[in-house]
Design a protein around this motif. Structure first.
Motif, PDB file in Angstrom:
ATOM      1  N   LEU A   1       0.833  -1.200   0.000  1.00  0.00           N
ATOM      2  CA  LEU A   1       0.000   0.000   0.000  1.00  0.00           C
ATOM      3  C   LEU A   1       0.868   1.251   0.000  1.00  0.00           C
ATOM      4  CD1 LEU A   1      -2.770   1.350   0.168  1.00  0.00           C
ATOM      5  CD2 LEU A   1      -2.644   1.112   2.669  1.00  0.00           C
ATOM      6  N   ALA A   2       1.979   1.225   0.732  1.00  0.00           N
ATOM      7  CA  ALA A   2       2.872   2.381   0.764  1.00  0.00           C
ATOM      8  C   ALA A   2       3.419   2.677  -0.623  1.00  0.00           C
ATOM      9  CB  ALA A   2       4.012   2.135   1.751  1.00  0.00           C
ATOM     10  N   SER A   3       3.757   1.624  -1.374  1.00  0.00           N
ATOM     11  CA  SER A   3       4.252   1.830  -2.736  1.00  0.00           C
ATOM     12  C   SER A   3       3.182   2.455  -3.626  1.00  0.00           C
ATOM     13  CB  SER A   3       4.712   0.493  -3.324  1.00  0.00           C
ATOM     14  OG  SER A   3       5.808  -0.022  -2.612  1.00  0.00           O
ATOM     15  N   ARG A   4       1.943   1.998  -3.455  1.00  0.00           N
ATOM     16  CA  ARG A   4       0.861   2.561  -4.269  1.00  0.00           C
ATOM     17  C   ARG A   4       0.586   4.022  -3.883  1.00  0.00           C
ATOM     18  NH1 ARG A   4      -1.670  -2.635  -3.041  1.00  0.00           N
ATOM     19  NH2 ARG A   4      -1.448  -4.027  -4.830  1.00  0.00           N
ATOM     20  N   LEU A   5       0.585   4.303  -2.587  1.00  0.00           N
ATOM     21  CA  LEU A   5       0.325   5.673  -2.140  1.00  0.00           C
ATOM     22  C   LEU A   5       1.433   6.623  -2.576  1.00  0.00           C
ATOM     23  CD1 LEU A   5      -1.077   5.092   1.463  1.00  0.00           C
ATOM     24  CD2 LEU A   5      -2.350   5.727  -0.604  1.00  0.00           C
ATOM     25  N   ALA A   6       2.654   6.118  -2.676  1.00  0.00           N
ATOM     26  CA  ALA A   6       3.745   6.962  -3.153  1.00  0.00           C
ATOM     27  C   ALA A   6       3.515   7.397  -4.593  1.00  0.00           C
ATOM     28  CB  ALA A   6       5.070   6.212  -3.040  1.00  0.00           C
ATOM     29  N   GLY A   7       2.820   6.555  -5.380  1.00  0.00           N
ATOM     30  CA  GLY A   7       2.484   6.942  -6.737  1.00  0.00           C
ATOM     31  C   GLY A   7       1.492   8.076  -6.792  1.00  0.00           C
ATOM     32  N   ARG A   8       0.700   8.238  -5.733  1.00  0.00           N
ATOM     33  CA  ARG A   8      -0.303   9.302  -5.698  1.00  0.00           C
ATOM     34  C   ARG A   8       0.213  10.551  -4.991  1.00  0.00           C
ATOM     35  NH1 ARG A   8      -6.050   7.660  -3.316  1.00  0.00           N
ATOM     36  NH2 ARG A   8      -5.919   6.370  -5.213  1.00  0.00           N
TER      37      ARG A   8
END
Length: 400
Positions: A76-83
């Motif tokens: 989830l942290a990796s995905r949130l970093a994309g946003r």
């Protein structure tokens, strides 16, 4: 503004000397602080056991709360970093880890302590996938990237060495609440430094795209075997670290002695990561894993039989074998994964290894409650030997 896409698989290799140095310094600093705060829990577990009158299974639950939250939220942290951007996630996660230790320092009961450790794990979840991708994106693929990642891994063990040792010394002159609160302030200070150090966006692109320089050669079976190898290795390591303070206490060590013992273990581990990375390049991943995991199992068994002085003297060598395997496994992820899916593969690998480390203290803690710490540690040593056939399966994909 942060580049939302910076730091993800398939990104081009990034250049720029000043930006590379800043990125590596930021990643190494984040790794040192986060790993130090994560492993500080081991020093505090015996203190909390006495303070709150809890059993080994609950001790494992406390350790598992931190590791479980850290493992469960990495993807989830990796995905949130994309946003939201990698910089904001790294800074915010580090600040949350620091604030969690401040809360733990004020805990008057088990529920608040469990909440604090869970929040600390959430904050720590950003570090491994985002800081390692920061290093990979800011250095060219090949030797430069491997050397930078080796420095990044080494920095984590420096944090593991210094922060638990410093807190162990603090416990001899002050209460545990003050020591824990000071470590929380360290986390907040690190977040402020990261805000200044982490580049806002990618530096200038130099060289060929990463996808043109490297190709993955693994199969799903090989990647799964690698993930299982990493999970078992991490589970044995975290389980051993959880029980080590109690083993040493049974041999007569105090809080300062336990802190020193962990420092000796982590110093050996830090050099083990550098040494085993070189060894893996010389003799291959499979032989290195067989050597380090076999040595770890034997040394864990020896630690049960030796007196306190002998066990303390053996810890640097045990740390070298215990932590050295991970350096070889991390490098193998990049060899097996396709370039476009490398970030996802690293996130899965970190999630699996940290998840194994989170479950291990709980499961083996129950065994410790039922049969005693020595039996649980011996079971860990036997469990670790499962990595040997799994690493051989990975070796087939590597042609070893």
């Amino acid at each position: 503004m942060n580049d939302p896409k910076a730091g993800f698989a398939g990104a081009e290799t990034l250049g720029g000397g000043a930006s590379r140095r800043r990125a590596l310094l930021a990643a190494c600093g984040a790794h040192a602080v986060h790993d130090g705060l994560t492993d500080l829990v081991y020093v505090l577990l015996p203190v909390w056991q006495a303070q709150f009158a809890i059993g080994y299974a609950t001790v494992g639950l406390l350790r598992g709360a931190y590791s479980g939250a850290m493992a469960g939220f990495q993807l989830l942290a990796s995905r949130l970093a994309g946003r939201w951007g990698r910089k904001r996630m790294l800074v915010g996660g580090t600040a949350l880890a620091g604030a969690a230790y401040l809360l733990a320092g004020q805990a008057g009961g088990l529920a608040v302590l469990l909440l604090a450790l869970t929040l600390g794990g959430l904050g720590a979840s950003v570090q491994h996938p985002l800081a390692s991708s920061l290093v990979a994106d800011s250095h060219q693929a090949g030797d430069a990237s491997r050397q930078a990642l080796a420095q990044y891994n080494f920095a984590g063990d420096i944090g593991k060495t210094l922060i638990p040792a410093l807190t162990g010394l603090l416990l001899t002159v002050a209460g545990w609440r003050l020591g824990v609160s000071l470590m929380g302030l360290l986390g907040l200070a690190a977040a402020a430094c990261l805000w200044r150090l982490v580049p806002d966006g990618p530096p200038a692109v130099t060289g060929k795209p990463a996808a043109a320089r490297a190709t993955g050669r693994g199969t799903r079976g090989g990647l799964r075997a690698l993930l299982a190898t990493g999970a078992i290795d991490s589970a044995a390591r975290m389980g051993f670290l959880t029980f080590l303070p109690f083993l040493l206490r049974s041999k007569g060590a105090g809080a300062a002695g336990i802190g020193l013992a962990l420092s000796l273990l982590f110093v050996g581990g830090a050099f083990g990561k550098l040494f085993c990375g070189y060894l893996g390049a010389r003799i291959g991943m499979v032989r290195t894993v067989w050597l380090t995991e076999g040595a770890t199992a034997l040394l864990i068994a020896a630690s049960l039989a030796l007196p306190l002085v002998g066990a303390m003297a053996m810890l640097p060598l045990l740390g070298l074998a215990l932590n050295g395997t991970s350096s070889v496994l991390y490098g193998t992820v990049a060899e097996l994964a396709e370039p476009a899916g490398r970030d996802h593969a690293f996130a899965l690998f970190y999630t699996g290894t940290i998840g194994g480390g989170a479950l291990s203290p709980v499961l083996f803690g129950r065994l410790g409650d039922a049969a005693g710490v020595p039996t649980a540690m011996l079971a860990l040593a036997v469990f670790l030997l499962l990595t040997l056939p799994l690493s051989s399966r990975v070796g087939r994909d590597l042609g070893q």
